[in-house]
Design an enzyme around this catalytic site. Structure first.
Site, PDB file in Angstrom:
ATOM      1  N   ASP A  12       0.830  -1.203   0.000  1.00  0.00           N
ATOM      2  CA  ASP A  12       0.000   0.000   0.000  1.00  0.00           C
ATOM      3  C   ASP A  12       0.865   1.254   0.000  1.00  0.00           C
ATOM      4  OD1 ASP A  12      -2.190  -1.637   0.147  1.00  0.00           O
ATOM      5  OD2 ASP A  12      -2.658  -1.201   2.238  1.00  0.00           O
ATOM      6  N   ASN A 179     -20.044  -5.701   2.025  1.00  0.00           N
ATOM      7  CA  ASN A 179     -20.498  -4.470   2.666  1.00  0.00           C
ATOM      8  C   ASN A 179     -21.822  -4.063   2.015  1.00  0.00           C
ATOM      9  OD1 ASN A 179     -19.944  -2.988   0.277  1.00  0.00           O
ATOM     10  ND2 ASN A 179     -17.921  -2.369   1.007  1.00  0.00           N
ATOM     11  N   LEU A 215     -21.491  -2.722   7.846  1.00  0.00           N
ATOM     12  CA  LEU A 215     -22.168  -1.438   7.664  1.00  0.00           C
ATOM     13  C   LEU A 215     -21.341  -0.256   8.152  1.00  0.00           C
ATOM     14  CD1 LEU A 215     -25.713  -2.550   8.889  1.00  0.00           C
ATOM     15  CD2 LEU A 215     -24.918  -2.349   6.521  1.00  0.00           C
ATOM     16  N   ASP A 247     -11.393  -5.816   6.416  1.00  0.00           N
ATOM     17  CA  ASP A 247     -10.521  -6.987   6.425  1.00  0.00           C
ATOM     18  C   ASP A 247     -10.276  -7.467   7.856  1.00  0.00           C
ATOM     19  OD1 ASP A 247     -10.313  -6.819   3.660  1.00  0.00           O
ATOM     20  OD2 ASP A 247      -8.563  -5.509   3.769  1.00  0.00           O
TER      21      ASP A 247
END
EC number: 2.7.1.15
Length: 310
Positions: A12, A179, A215, A247
């Site tokens: 990342d 999600n 959520l 995650d």
């Protein structure tokens, strides 16, 4: 193995921004930080922080980023024996601007070696013998399908990034963890805010198995294969960075299920772990261990029936 994760490993590139850019807009960032990532590796690290016996199956390149990703997973207690190096490929990467204050983010992924993970790579003991096999969609779909066919334990799938899923694949998934946005796309429903009861109905239109809808700031919705849907409110924390919270949720959920925990309690544990994970920078900057989750668990509000949730 208690949990085996089949999925992506990325490096990342985190960029701090005053606010997230809109379409066509340029914003100025405040420096960059390299950090280990990838949905699969993040989930494996989250699980490894909580319990022993976690394995990762995936591919990295033949570049320095590969060494960094394997070392980070090993440090998190994950067995990387089944992570293969891919000659001529670069390790996957993700660029992630993170907004000050809210911790909200955007993510752009370049798959790299993740795209080279083949069905033959998952026909290994770590997948066949795991109590829980945890999957996502940042590797080729045919490889995900192969893993579901090989796995003898509970199969948990995060359908991210979302794409159409065949009925035979969904039939082999014991616990689907989208999600809210992913659920709407999979159910071919119009975008927009939905009440928990509506989300539960959409989940049941997809599969007869268990669905857990994450959520964000509202917690998680458990839609079991048998029984009423429950809304689990979140643990109150001050978020620093929400990157990887989903995650962390999935890694903790897999660990709880592998231990034989009942679904409602497994979701409560996962919600707690996910909230704690947002209190530090990056996808893995604040992954909790089992003691931290146990200590915070008492502060979690009780679950309520979905038709009572907001």
């Amino acid at each position: 193995m208690s949990v085996t994760v089949v999925g992506s490993l990325n490096e990342d590139v985190l960029v701090r921004v005053h606010r997230l850019p809109g379409r066509g807009e340029t914003v100025v960032g405040r420096g960059t930080v390299l950090a280990p990532g990838g949905k699969g590796a993040n989930q494996a690290a989250a699980a490894g922080r909580l319990v022993g016996g976690v394995a990762m199956v995936g591919r990295v390149g033949d570049d320095p980023a590969a060494d960094r990703q394997l070392a980070a997973l090993t440090a998190a207690g994950v067995d990387v024996t089944a992570v293969a190096r891919t000659p001529g490929a670069l390790t996957g990467s993700a660029t992630i601007p993170v907004e000050d204050g809210s911790g909200e983010n955007l993510i752009v992924v370049v798959p790299g070696a993740n795209a080279e993970l083949r069905p033959g790579d998952v026909d290994v003991a770590a997948v066949r013998d795991a109590r829980v096999v945890l999957l996502q969609l940042e590797v080729p779909l045919q490889t995900v399908q192969a893993a579901t066919a090989v796995a003898a334990g509970t199969v948990v799938l995060t359908p991210a990034p979302p794409q159409p899923l065949a009925a035979d694949l969904l039939a082999r998934v014991d616990v689907l963890v989208p999600n809210e946005h992913e659920l709407l796309q999979l159910a071919e429903a119009a975008p927009g805010d939905r009440a928990p009861g509506e989300l539960a109905a959409l989940a049941r239109s997809l599969t007869g198995g268990t669905v857990v809808v994450t959520l964000g700031g509202r917690g998680a919705l458990l839609v079991p294969d048998d029984g009423p849907a429950l809304l689990q409110p979140p643990l109150a924390v001050r978020p620093v960075d929400t990157t990887g919270a989903g995650d962390a949720f999935c890694g903790a959920l897999a660990v709880a299920l592998a231990a034989g925990t009942a679904p409602a309690e497994a979701v409560a544990t996962a919600v707690t772990a996910a909230a704690l994970s947002t209190t530090g920078p990056g996808a893995r900057g604040a992954l909790p261990d089992a003691a931290a989750v146990a200590a915070a668990r008492s502060g979690l509000p009780p679950a309520v029936p979905a038709d009572q949730g907001g």
